[in-house]
Write a protein that holds these residues in place. Structure first.
Motif, PDB file in Angstrom:
ATOM      1  N   THR A 247      37.621  42.940  42.198  1.00  0.00           N
ATOM      2  CA  THR A 247      36.925  41.936  43.008  1.00  0.00           C
ATOM      3  C   THR A 247      37.329  40.526  42.596  1.00  0.00           C
ATOM      4  O   THR A 247      37.905  40.319  41.517  1.00  0.00           O
TER       5      THR A 247
ATOM      6  N   ASP B 274      35.234  38.266  41.668  1.00  0.00           N
ATOM      7  CA  ASP B 274      34.464  37.985  40.450  1.00  0.00           C
ATOM      8  C   ASP B 274      35.180  38.518  39.210  1.00  0.00           C
ATOM      9  O   ASP B 274      35.194  37.866  38.165  1.00  0.00           O
ATOM     10  N   GLN B 275      35.784  39.696  39.320  1.00  0.00           N
ATOM     11  CA  GLN B 275      36.535  40.250  38.194  1.00  0.00           C
ATOM     12  C   GLN B 275      37.779  39.411  37.910  1.00  0.00           C
ATOM     13  O   GLN B 275      38.139  39.205  36.752  1.00  0.00           O
TER      14      GLN B 275
ATOM     15  N   ASP C  56      38.029  36.242  38.390  1.00  0.00           N
ATOM     16  CA  ASP C  56      37.525  35.045  37.700  1.00  0.00           C
ATOM     17  C   ASP C  56      37.394  35.302  36.206  1.00  0.00           C
ATOM     18  O   ASP C  56      37.723  34.435  35.394  1.00  0.00           O
ATOM     19  N   LYS C  57      36.936  36.482  35.824  1.00  0.00           N
ATOM     20  CA  LYS C  57      36.780  36.821  34.406  1.00  0.00           C
ATOM     21  C   LYS C  57      38.133  37.045  33.749  1.00  0.00           C
ATOM     22  O   LYS C  57      38.366  36.607  32.626  1.00  0.00           O
TER      23      LYS C  57
ATOM     24  N   LYS D  14      39.924  33.560  33.384  1.00  0.00           N
ATOM     25  CA  LYS D  14      39.003  32.462  33.075  1.00  0.00           C
ATOM     26  C   LYS D  14      39.666  31.325  32.282  1.00  0.00           C
ATOM     27  O   LYS D  14      39.234  30.192  32.353  1.00  0.00           O
TER      28      LYS D  14
END
Length: 177
Positions: free
Chosen positions: A38, A40-41, A43-44, A47
């Motif tokens: 995803t 969001d993943q 982004d991690k 980061k």
């Protein structure tokens, strides 16, 4: 002394292999990133990197760009969008030479390297590129038409024997299925 040296060398090898896994291009995977990853993943995962989501100020991301320290794109992810919602990833364009296939191909390789290591299943022209289809890793590789001595807007068929071994790779598109 030999035992200690052996343990140190083995430890370095294990650490090195673990780092390279994140940079490995295989069928439907870029490191641990795959179809179901995803935004969001991502982004991690990225980061510590410079990231741009496009379009800005939008709920639905159409491109997710990761930049290197010089400000050049190293990866561009394209989410799979169905019915106006993000369902995972469709493809990633790889510009950085840090990412490499199991057979040693990266964006720093040449057409000759690709032809020596992979079966080229099809070649299609675009306005500015020759696109090589490599089914073994579910990827396409774009070569600049200038390196092939072809006119930029020439859309005629391109044969493998027309491509010089020295032709450089512009980027690799890894498709997620």
């Amino acid at each position: 002394m030999k035992r200690i040296l052996g343990i140190v060398l083995l430890s370095i090898l294990f650490v090195r292999c673990g780092q390279d896994r994140d940079l490995l291009i295989v069928k439907n995977q870029l490191g641990d990133i795959g179809k179901n990853t995803t935004i969001d993943q991502l982004d991690k995962i990225f980061k510590k990197d410079s990231i741009e989501k496009f379009p800005l100020e939008s709920e639905i991301i159409r491109e997710y760009r990761v930049f290197d320290v010089e400000g050049k794109p190293s990866l561009v992810f394209f989410p799979l969008i169905e019915n106006d919602s993000v369902k995972g990833l469709e493809l990633v364009k790889i510009y950085s030479g840090n990412y490499i296939t199991e057979k040693g191909i990266s964006t720093t390789s040449s057409f000759g390297d690709v032809a020596e290591n992979y079966s080229i299943d099809k070649i299609e022209p675009s306005f500015s590129s020759a696109i090589l289809f490599i089914d073994e890793i579910n990827a396409t590789i774009s070569l600049n038409k200038e390196d092939l001595n072809l006119d930029e807007f020439d859309m005629s068929e391109i044969r493998q024997d027309q491509i010089p071994d020295e032709a450089n790779i512009k980027f690799i598109s890894l498709w997620f299925e």
